[in-house]
Scaffold this motif. Structure first.
Motif, PDB file in Angstrom:
ATOM      1  N   GLU A 150       0.846  -1.181   0.000  1.00 13.50           N
ATOM      2  CA  GLU A 150       0.000   0.000   0.000  1.00 13.50           C
ATOM      3  C   GLU A 150       0.893   1.247   0.000  1.00 13.50           C
ATOM      4  O   GLU A 150       2.062   1.195   0.395  1.00 13.50           O
ATOM      5  N   GLU A 151       0.341   2.353  -0.437  1.00 14.46           N
ATOM      6  CA  GLU A 151       1.108   3.602  -0.484  1.00 14.46           C
ATOM      7  C   GLU A 151       1.647   3.963   0.908  1.00 14.46           C
ATOM      8  O   GLU A 151       0.910   3.945   1.895  1.00 14.46           O
ATOM      9  N   GLY A 152       2.941   4.233   0.982  1.00 16.84           N
ATOM     10  CA  GLY A 152       3.574   4.603   2.241  1.00 16.84           C
ATOM     11  C   GLY A 152       4.130   3.438   3.029  1.00 16.84           C
ATOM     12  O   GLY A 152       4.851   3.658   4.012  1.00 16.84           O
ATOM     13  N   ASN A 153       3.817   2.207   2.641  1.00 20.81           N
ATOM     14  CA  ASN A 153       4.367   1.044   3.340  1.00 20.81           C
ATOM     15  C   ASN A 153       5.888   1.000   3.185  1.00 20.81           C
ATOM     16  O   ASN A 153       6.437   1.399   2.168  1.00 20.81           O
ATOM     17  N   VAL A 154       6.566   0.487   4.219  1.00 19.60           N
ATOM     18  CA  VAL A 154       8.023   0.387   4.212  1.00 19.60           C
ATOM     19  C   VAL A 154       8.412  -1.087   4.350  1.00 19.60           C
ATOM     20  O   VAL A 154       8.014  -1.752   5.302  1.00 19.60           O
ATOM     21  N   ALA A 155       9.184  -1.569   3.383  1.00 19.29           N
ATOM     22  CA  ALA A 155       9.653  -2.960   3.407  1.00 19.29           C
ATOM     23  C   ALA A 155      11.175  -2.973   3.478  1.00 19.29           C
ATOM     24  O   ALA A 155      11.845  -2.190   2.817  1.00 19.29           O
ATOM     25  N   ARG A 156      11.717  -3.861   4.309  1.00 19.38           N
ATOM     26  CA  ARG A 156      13.162  -4.050   4.380  1.00 19.38           C
ATOM     27  C   ARG A 156      13.575  -5.132   3.382  1.00 19.38           C
ATOM     28  O   ARG A 156      12.812  -6.073   3.143  1.00 19.38           O
ATOM     29  N   PHE A 157      14.767  -4.996   2.837  1.00 12.18           N
ATOM     30  CA  PHE A 157      15.227  -6.002   1.886  1.00 12.18           C
ATOM     31  C   PHE A 157      16.739  -6.181   1.987  1.00 12.18           C
ATOM     32  O   PHE A 157      17.467  -5.299   2.440  1.00 12.18           O
ATOM     33  N   SER A 158      17.180  -7.329   1.568  1.00 13.74           N
ATOM     34  CA  SER A 158      18.604  -7.642   1.477  1.00 13.74           C
ATOM     35  C   SER A 158      18.780  -8.700   0.397  1.00 13.74           C
ATOM     36  O   SER A 158      18.094  -9.721   0.428  1.00 13.74           O
ATOM     37  N   VAL A 217      20.147 -14.572  -3.800  1.00 11.87           N
ATOM     38  CA  VAL A 217      19.454 -14.774  -2.527  1.00 11.87           C
ATOM     39  C   VAL A 217      18.770 -13.455  -2.152  1.00 11.87           C
ATOM     40  O   VAL A 217      19.440 -12.441  -1.956  1.00 11.87           O
ATOM     41  N   LEU A 218      17.446 -13.464  -2.082  1.00 12.19           N
ATOM     42  CA  LEU A 218      16.656 -12.273  -1.764  1.00 12.19           C
ATOM     43  C   LEU A 218      15.888 -12.504  -0.477  1.00 12.19           C
ATOM     44  O   LEU A 218      15.194 -13.516  -0.327  1.00 12.19           O
ATOM     45  N   ARG A 219      16.028 -11.559   0.468  1.00 14.41           N
ATOM     46  CA  ARG A 219      15.304 -11.635   1.742  1.00 14.41           C
ATOM     47  C   ARG A 219      14.498 -10.353   1.909  1.00 14.41           C
ATOM     48  O   ARG A 219      14.992  -9.255   1.610  1.00 14.41           O
ATOM     49  N   THR A 220      13.263 -10.469   2.403  1.00 13.06           N
ATOM     50  CA  THR A 220      12.391  -9.315   2.590  1.00 13.06           C
ATOM     51  C   THR A 220      11.674  -9.400   3.929  1.00 13.06           C
ATOM     52  O   THR A 220      11.448 -10.490   4.470  1.00 13.06           O
ATOM     53  N   GLY A 221      11.329  -8.247   4.450  1.00 14.17           N
ATOM     54  CA  GLY A 221      10.580  -8.153   5.697  1.00 14.17           C
ATOM     55  C   GLY A 221       9.938  -6.786   5.793  1.00 14.17           C
ATOM     56  O   GLY A 221      10.256  -5.878   5.024  1.00 14.17           O
ATOM     57  N   GLY A 222       9.040  -6.621   6.727  1.00 12.97           N
ATOM     58  CA  GLY A 222       8.420  -5.321   6.914  1.00 12.97           C
ATOM     59  C   GLY A 222       6.942  -5.336   6.581  1.00 12.97           C
ATOM     60  O   GLY A 222       6.250  -6.351   6.725  1.00 12.97           O
ATOM     61  N   ASP A 223       6.458  -4.198   6.085  1.00 15.05           N
ATOM     62  CA  ASP A 223       5.031  -3.977   5.881  1.00 15.05           C
ATOM     63  C   ASP A 223       4.673  -4.182   4.414  1.00 15.05           C
ATOM     64  O   ASP A 223       4.825  -3.273   3.597  1.00 15.05           O
ATOM     65  N   TYR A 224       4.235  -5.373   4.056  1.00 10.04           N
ATOM     66  CA  TYR A 224       3.791  -5.663   2.700  1.00 10.04           C
ATOM     67  C   TYR A 224       2.869  -6.863   2.727  1.00 10.04           C
ATOM     68  O   TYR A 224       2.788  -7.597   3.733  1.00 10.04           O
ATOM     69  N   GLY A 225       2.165  -7.091   1.618  1.00  9.06           N
ATOM     70  CA  GLY A 225       1.210  -8.211   1.561  1.00  9.06           C
ATOM     71  C   GLY A 225       1.887  -9.533   1.310  1.00  9.06           C
ATOM     72  O   GLY A 225       1.906 -10.410   2.158  1.00  9.06           O
ATOM     73  N   GLN A 226       2.468  -9.673   0.119  1.00 10.07           N
ATOM     74  CA  GLN A 226       3.140 -10.922  -0.225  1.00 10.07           C
ATOM     75  C   GLN A 226       4.263 -10.655  -1.208  1.00 10.07           C
ATOM     76  O   GLN A 226       4.287  -9.624  -1.890  1.00 10.07           O
ATOM     77  N   LEU A 227       5.211 -11.581  -1.247  1.00 13.82           N
ATOM     78  CA  LEU A 227       6.293 -11.556  -2.212  1.00 13.82           C
ATOM     79  C   LEU A 227       5.960 -12.541  -3.318  1.00 13.82           C
ATOM     80  O   LEU A 227       5.716 -13.723  -3.058  1.00 13.82           O
ATOM     81  N   LYS A 228       5.900 -12.053  -4.560  1.00 23.65           N
ATOM     82  CA  LYS A 228       5.519 -12.929  -5.666  1.00 23.65           C
ATOM     83  C   LYS A 228       6.534 -12.818  -6.801  1.00 23.65           C
ATOM     84  O   LYS A 228       7.134 -11.766  -7.019  1.00 23.65           O
ATOM     85  N   LYS A 229       6.696 -13.921  -7.522  1.00 25.35           N
ATOM     86  CA  LYS A 229       7.608 -13.960  -8.668  1.00 25.35           C
ATOM     87  C   LYS A 229       6.825 -13.568  -9.909  1.00 25.35           C
ATOM     88  O   LYS A 229       5.812 -14.181 -10.253  1.00 25.35           O
ATOM     89  N   VAL A 230       7.290 -12.516 -10.590  1.00 24.67           N
ATOM     90  CA  VAL A 230       6.625 -12.008 -11.778  1.00 24.67           C
ATOM     91  C   VAL A 230       7.220 -12.617 -13.044  1.00 24.67           C
ATOM     92  O   VAL A 230       6.530 -12.909 -14.012  1.00 24.67           O
ATOM     93  N   LEU A 231       8.551 -12.811 -13.046  1.00 23.50           N
ATOM     94  CA  LEU A 231       9.250 -13.331 -14.223  1.00 23.50           C
ATOM     95  C   LEU A 231      10.273 -14.380 -13.798  1.00 23.50           C
ATOM     96  O   LEU A 231      10.967 -14.167 -12.814  1.00 23.50           O
TER      97      LEU A 231
END
Length: 231
Positions: A150-158, A217-231
Motif C-alpha cells: 500500500e502507499e507509504g508502506n516500508v519494506a526491508r530487503f537484502s 538470494v533475496l530476503r524481505t521483511g516489513g510492511d507488505y502483503g506478499q512476495l511474488k515472482k513475476v518473471l
C-alpha cells in the motif's frame, strides 16, 4: 478443362462495400495498435487496457533488456579502447628505465590482537525477514520479484549474488502509475528499505551478465502483503 465461371456484376461487391470494409479494417488495426502493440512493444498505454492485460509490464521488461544490452556494448567499447594517458605512460615506460634500488626494511614488530567475544543478541538476524528466495540464474537469464504494498508502506530487503555481480532495477507499478527507484550494474549485494510511492507492486528485476551461473538470494521483511515472482 473446366474453368471457373466469371462472376456477374451483381455478385461483385460494390464500391460502397469496399470502402466500408477498408474503414472497418483500418479502425480494427488502430485499436490493436493502441491496446496491444504499443503497450507490449514500447510500454506506451494511453488507454490503460494494456496494463490490465499485463502487456505494459512486458513492454517495460523489453525496454530494460534493450537498455542493458546497449550499456553492455558501450562498456565493452570503453574497455577495449585505452585512454591517451595510458598510452603515454606505456611509451614512457619503454623509453626510460630507472635503476632499481634495493631497500632494506626493518622487520615489523609482531602485533597480537585480542578477539572480542560477540555478545549474544536477543533477536537473531533471521527474525528480521519474513520471506527468503534463492534462485540460480544462467548467463543472460533474468528474473523479477515484487511485493504487494500500500502507499507509504516500508519494506526491508537484502539481496546478494553468489558467484558474481548482477544487474538490477528497483521499480514499481500499479494504480495506473509506474516508477523507477534505482538501477545498478555489476553489483554483488544491496540492503535497505523500499518505501512504496503508491499502491501496487514494487520490487526488483535482476539479470545475470556473467559468463557463468550465479545464485541470487533475496530476503524481505516489513510492511507488505506478499512476495511474488513475476518473471
Amino acid at each position: 478443362m473446366y474453368n471457373t465461371d466469371i462472376p456477374n456484376r451483381e455478385e461483385l461487391p460494390s464500391t460502397a462495400k469496399l470502402i466500408r470494409s477498408t474503414i472497418i479494417a483500418a479502425i480494427v488495426a488502430v485499436v490493436l495498435l493502441v491496446t496491444v502493440v504499443m503497450p507490449a512493444e514500447y510500454s506506451l498505454d494511453p488507454t490503460g487496457v494494456g496494463r490490465l492485460l499485463g502487456l505494459t509490464e512486458m513492454g517495460e521488461i523489453k525496454e530494460q533488456l534493450a537498455e542493458e544490452a546497449a550499456a553492455d556494448e558501450a562498456a565493452q567499447l570503453v574497455a577495449v579502447q585505452p585512454s591517451p594517458g595510458q598510452q603515454e605512460s606505456e611509451v614512457a615506460d619503454t623509453d626510460v628505465t630507472e635503476p632499481v634500488r634495493e631497500e632494506v626494511t626493518a622487520p615489523e614488530p609482531e602485533v597480537t590482537t585480542v578477539e572480542e567475544q560477540p555478545t549474544s543478541e536477543p533477536t537473531t538476524a533471521e527474525s528480521r525477514w519474513q520471506d527468503e528466495v534463492r534462485v540460480v540464474l544462467t548467463p543472460g537469464e533474468g528474473t523479477e520479484y515484487k511485493l504487494t504494498m500500500e502507499e507509504g508502506n516500508v519494506a526491508r530487503f537484502s539481496w546478494e549474488s553468489e558467484g558474481g555481480p548482477i544487474n538490477y532495477d528497483t521499480h514499481g507499478n500499479g494504480s495506473g502509475q509506474s516508477i523507477s527507484y534505482e538501477k545498478g550494474r555489476g553489483v554483488p549485494e544491496d540492503e535497505g528499505e523500499l518505501v512504496a510511492a503508491f499502491t501496487g507492486n514494487h520490487g526488483w528485476f535482476f539479470r545475470n551478465r556473467n559468463d557463468s551461473d550465479i545464485t541470487l538470494v533475496l530476503r524481505t521483511g516489513g510492511d507488505y502483503g506478499q512476495l511474488k515472482k513475476v518473471l
